[in-house]
Design an enzyme around this catalytic site. Structure first.
Site, PDB file in Angstrom:
ATOM      1  NE  ARG D  98      -3.384   2.589   2.523  1.00  0.00           N
ATOM      2  CZ  ARG D  98      -4.375   2.882   3.361  1.00  0.00           C
ATOM      3  NH1 ARG D  98      -4.893   1.925   4.119  1.00  0.00           N
ATOM      4  NH2 ARG D  98      -4.859   4.103   3.450  1.00  0.00           N
ATOM      5  CG  ASN D 152     -11.100  -1.230   0.051  1.00  0.00           C
ATOM      6  OD1 ASN D 152     -12.226  -1.344  -0.396  1.00  0.00           O
ATOM      7  ND2 ASN D 152     -10.788  -0.501   1.121  1.00  0.00           N
ATOM      8  CB  CYS D 174     -17.766  -0.146   1.716  1.00  0.00           C
ATOM      9  SG  CYS D 174     -16.811   1.342   1.992  1.00  0.00           S
ATOM     10  CG  HIS D 204     -14.183   3.545  -1.460  1.00  0.00           C
ATOM     11  ND1 HIS D 204     -12.884   3.277  -1.141  1.00  0.00           N
ATOM     12  CD2 HIS D 204     -14.928   2.923  -0.488  1.00  0.00           C
ATOM     13  CE1 HIS D 204     -12.830   2.512  -0.053  1.00  0.00           C
ATOM     14  NE2 HIS D 204     -14.059   2.278   0.354  1.00  0.00           N
ATOM     15  CE1 TYR D 258     -11.159   6.129  -0.032  1.00  0.00           C
ATOM     16  CE2 TYR D 258     -13.200   5.915   1.218  1.00  0.00           C
ATOM     17  CZ  TYR D 258     -11.865   5.596   1.036  1.00  0.00           C
ATOM     18  OH  TYR D 258     -11.237   4.742   1.902  1.00  0.00           O
TER      19      TYR D 258
HETATM   20 MN   LIG Z   1     -14.552   0.802   1.880  1.00  0.00          MN
END
Ligand SMILES: [Mn+2]
Ligand SMILES: [Mn+2]
Ligand SMILES: [Mn+2]
Ligand SMILES: [Mn+2]
Lengths: 445, 445, 445, 445
Positions: D98, D152, D174, D204, D258
């Site tokens: 990540r 994700n 989510c 998102h 997001y």
């Molecule tokens: Mn999420």
């Protein structure tokens, strides 16, 4: 809205024999649905029945000890002022008109079918202008109210409101789906609340796409049972003919009782001809039942809904109606099958058309569950009835002769354009008192 | 592809009485469509007819002086190798089978309708497996060829190829639209090339949405004329009953001759019953015509298409076929109504289904013109036939009894599920020699 | 319509430097497109240019010896009376306004992009009310005429007419597709008429989905060439930056020159900043070109279109326009890429929105070819621009500040809501003389 | 299924720091959700963390006194056998990967955005093959289980399962929607269960289309509040930048946190660059948090979820997950926003794509509520991310270089095709150990 002030409900066609069903339902739910005023509205011709039913309603309310005030009136505008819910259950032309809707087509060897058939076309032509008038009054007098329409043909009426007015707070309601659910529960010998059905289609053309028992899909089992002879499922006002087993198994979904008119047209016609000759059409049978009911209603000792009302064909009517109003009022978010705008829920039906489909009922109205597309084999018939409903509502609004004839001709029960014209012309003449929008034709023809 | 090497065409069912039409068309267009090899393929049972027709074809080519080589063969695979175009015009079970397709339903007072009716269902069940076999051969032997399918039910066959194979270079062809155009030109008394029609719908269920004369929309005028009694328009193989004028005016589009089976079901049934009793079903009439034709074909002095062929019902067949092949080969980008994948051209029909619609014909295949949605009043019937075609093709591929019965039951000509089963069972038995996919049932039933 | 009476064409913005292109095209096609009257209309501020261009037009017509009468007028209504075709090529606020459309965004490091970018938003806000005025005049004065709109942003303008008027006889036209076709022909070194491209998308956001040479699909070859460095394809008014090869190969379709603003935003911005600093924005460059052109036009010895006009960026403009009018007038049924109502041609774009797509051009208007869906990778960008066009046209009609700001914010070239507001406010102030619909804000802000 | 035998749940990535959240949720709901076996599965590299977390889970269960058996294993297949629910919360390449997803794009002045941005692309490329492996195991070992995916990019992963497997019993989950609801409740200072939001969009990229308080629509009020400076709403892992008020008011729907990456790209990039320079990327911050958490987990006296877990960003994670499983198991038919197949619920997104939308949760899975179309202004961005997800999942499955690059280029955060290639190449190299499907490139490049 209605903060704690008590709910005002207006029932148009309040003199109907069904009204005690509704009263009973409201009384049972008083705690969650605190109705302070119930206005029963009717037209002058129905004044006697209104008074009879109104008095019974008054006695029922007293007996139950709920503080619901019953108003009887012939003045629709007065009643509508500030209403929270308006229910409609009127019948333009009364049962006499229905008898014609059924009788005339039979003369031509065609099923009348008072909702989705030739009879339904004329019922729509008589009813839609009146509904659109009511909507116009509501725009002025109770713009925040919900219109709950039980008046048949409920699908066509709902379509007409969407197409020919700007009113969107309307729900079309029918007791067929709840009847199907009850029938399945009985067949499986389980409590109804363990059964859930994914309903989708059109009014009186609704399918149970999937049937669940405690959440498990039992559709196949139910259809097997239904076709095995062990069990049958029908409604009191539709004859039980029995489905061709392999066909139904292959269709794979649960049809509604009205589907018999389309999948068993030949046999249904024979039966209807027989019955009409024998004991009269359904309208005539119902007329007799109604007369009996009103005799009962007059009895001042009667302080509740009489058992005989159940024969009338409106089983679960009260439950369907009261549950809907309760969920709208209390934002319950439970699932109920109602007629509402498609909005993509059923593929291949236009988004702005009325469908009968499972919805989550919220204070903001019904929100349909997306079912994707109907099974291939069912789409044609559904599309035929939808087209019929759309053309018919246009004819109802415009009073255009050819549009009306077109609706008649494309109805799946009508065998040809020439027969369509014969039936259409005879019915137009027979119902002319209730079809002011077609009156312009009289001069020119 | 085929750079200057001459075109190879394979005609499956080459022994058909129609073949001289095709030969004539190819000869006329030799300059732009230089066919070097034409292979006429048939099955052993058709060998005699193949030889008769093949010899006539040979004489026609010689007479015309074009260097087109005619090959006759019973070996399909040999023929297909390296083909540029494959045309199919075979008839599984020959006219005998068609006679059953028409006769058996009539016993139950149901129109057989050998393309979109109960008869068409069985024609599809017999034909689709053979077409899928051909497609499989083509994948191996001529993967760049176009398959031009004239075999009925052409809509169902095209649908089956889309649904049950990966082959996409297929065009379904019918002479009905060109016949409608010619009929309109005649009615208006103008040259056909001044008339243009926006065709859309399904095979044998196609509508002329707009009719233009020199680019001006004359739809209303044409429909008025058609309903005035002054003029009529039909095809030699469909009886002219006359449309109910106001209905057609209100429909507002030009129906095809086959629409009469659906909009005039009752009257068509009567006529068919009469005719069947009187001079035999259409199959039987055609059988006689065919016998006569083959007698003519045998005449070694015959070196062209005999006039009598026109009675056979295939008017404009040659033109439709040759124009299509010519435009595909020469990338003409002209507009022709053919059966192809919808791809959004007609709203509310799935994008991956076959439709009959005006297309621009390019070397890369037909590109449909978007017509938006069909008129409301026509959508139901179109959707019914599309559903019928889809369920029928599934039955043809799977050999599943219930799926076949389902197709029969949802056909709009069939009045009930019980009658559907009776007809289905009798036809299944009658055609069993041509339905190997259903043979598994014999053990279990 | 216009039976032999000679065609009347009205060109709004007739004083444009492009007009000689159009005149040349009309002269060349006089035989098939017999224009008897050409009215050049402009506004008082453009009177001098109108006179200069009009005089040149007059000389060109004389030189060619065609009996086309040129009328010059500032009275739009007089001109429109009885017109057959109305073309629009005006520029509200002239090149000064365009310079602001380009300059102001650059101050915020944002590309102005005078058609689909922030500049295009303001061009739309200035132009749409004027176009809707013209449409209103046409409804009254020439209800059967076709409106051929070249005025940018042509996609947004066409969308606005569909959404905010009842006028349907409109075609939006752009020379980008013909430029792409010419570019491909050049790259392949073949005659342009051997190349065919399946165009689909939106104005200035159009893709070549498939490219054919003599009917064979050569899309891959062309893209390979385009990304190999051997060849490039662009338009004189868009800088050639070179595509990232693997990206373009994977996209698999031919982008239009304007796509660079979206797929190469960073690089294009740098270039534009450089150029603006260096030689001025495109508007400023064009202004200089225009001044030169008008000097040339004044020369009374000039009796044809001067070569210098080609630098102006309107290559193929005359051909696109004249071919369209010719095909509409003569019902040619050839294929041309124009802006018209989608009607299902491109999936996932609403049926009632404007798209730029290949159409068959008939007397009854353009009929789009169904292309199904765009490649997955292109759908997002196309949808963004379509949403931008729709929100922008709403703002143009309503004069609503927030709606305009919303359009600016969702434009893919604008990096954030805060920057959107800064640009929007500065442009709103800069253009206020041409934005009467937003004038109500001045009091309240 | 699971008749009274106790539920078996398998958690893949069981060694995650989130696991105690889940355990707490299961314990709280034990009465209605009687889990008899919980299998925590991890890979060898995660064995230590698995043991630490597993031991804590064991202590939590003991403390609560519920008879839930905790199994720890590295053998996924053993665990999956007969499972009822499988949850996935693993991270291929751990936080190191990540960090690269975030760091590398920033080098090119591009936001990494580990779910819907360039980082998310690579997270998807690493994750999707593993998920498809798990699905394959499930087909064999627990074909009736539900796969609940928290991993994700959850939208892309769900899309990949629909497109590249036949598995349909999957729900993507989510905590963003529940976070939005909680934020609104806080802002309005009311209990969360009085708030209802119509969620629709993508993972998102979800919008609150309507916000209700006690069933009354308060969307406008909430947006006003949100833009007034009085209140703000965000999530701990996304910086609160403040929306441009007029833009948000005009958008008219509630964006998710997001959305800032897309509507405030410029500002978010600056912040991220600052933060990365200052305290490291989010991955690096989270790594530190995780280390601290695992230190806490090791404490044998800890017998419950530590408070510090809340900083981790997974607020409401346990509730969302447990409520979903509970409703699936108990057929609750309540409404929850999850990722499921669109099936017509949101117009203009393909029916067979994954969407995040309110669903009725039944034992038979989530049934989406039809919302019709999204507001015009939001459709472009939604379509861009959906296209990105689809192209990205194809790249993940095929390992095709150009398809991967195409996904990168069409991502709305990436400013040009050339930058796309630079980032793509660097990330491909950086992650190569976790991208076996792209390994074939190494030879050829
Ligand atoms: Mn999420
Ligand atoms: Mn009903
Ligand atoms: Mn045919
Ligand atoms: Mn342009």
């Amino acid at each position: 809205m209605t903060e704690k002030k008590g709910i005002k409900i207006v029932t148009i066609g309040g003199g109907s024999s069904y009204t005690p069903e509704l009263i009973e339902g409201f009384i049972k739910r008083y705690d969650s649905l605190p109705i302070s005023e119930l206005w029963l509205v009717d037209i002058p011709e129905g004044e006697d029945k209104l008074n009879t039913v109104g008095a019974l309603a008054q006695r029922m309310v007293e007996e139950a000890g709920v503080p619901m005030k019953i108003h009887l009136t012939l003045d629709r505008k007065e009643a509508l002022k500030g209403a929270d819910f308006v229910t409609t259950q009127f019948r333009v032309g009364l049962l006499d008109a229905r008898a014609k809707d059924e009788r005339i087509p039979l003369k031509y060897n065609v099923i009348g079918q008072e909702t989705n058939g030739p009879g339904g076309l004329f019922k729509g032509l008589r009813t839609i202008p009146v509904i659109l008038d009511i909507v116009q009054d509501m725009e002025e007098l109770c713009p925040n109210a919900w219109l709950i329409n039980f008046t048949n043909p409920a699908g066509m009426v709902t379509e007409a409101i969407y197409r020919h007015s700007n009113w969107r707070k309307v729900v079309g309601l029918c007791n067929v789906p709840v009847g199907m659910k009850m029938g399945v529960a009985q067949m499986l010998d389980v409590d109804a609340d363990r059964v859930h059905i994914d309903f989708a289609g059109l009014n009186h053309m609704v399918y149970g796409l999937n049937i669940y028992l405690d959440g498990e899909n039992v559709t196949e089992t139910v259809i097997k049972k239904l076709t095995s002879g062990e069990a049958s499922m029908t409604m009191s006002n539709i004859m039980d003919l029995g489905w061709q087993p392999e066909f139904l198994q292959s269709l794979g979904v649960l049809p509604c009782p009205y589907h018999r008119y389309y999948y068993q047209t030949g046999r249904m016609l024979e039966k209807e001809l027989e019955e009409a000759a024998d004991k009269g059409t359904r309208a005539e049978v119902v007329q007799a039942l109604e007369n009996d009911l009103f005799e009962l209603y007059k009895d001042e000792n009667l302080r509740g809904k009489p058992e005989q009302l159940e024969k009338r064909g409106g089983a679960y009517y009260s439950d369907a109606a009261c549950n809907l109003i309760d969920s709208l009022y209390n934002d319950r978010k439970d699932i109920q099958p109602v007629n509402t705008m498609n909005n993509g829920a059923i593929a291949s039906i236009p988004n702005d058309s009325a469908v009968e489909v499972n919805c989550v009922i919220t204070k903001d109205g019904p929100k349909p569950l997306a079912v994707g597309d109907l099974p291939v084999a069912t789409r044609g018939l559904v599309q035929e009835i939808k087209s019929f409903e759309r053309v018919a509502s246009e004819a109802a609004v415009t009073g255009d002769y050819k549009t009306g004839l077109l609706a008649m001709t494309i109805n799946p029960l009508v065998p040809s354009d020439h027969v369509a014209k014969e039936i259409f012309d005879e019915m137009l003449e027979a119902h002319k008192d209730y079809l002011p929008q077609f009156r312009h034709l009289e001069v020119t023809q």
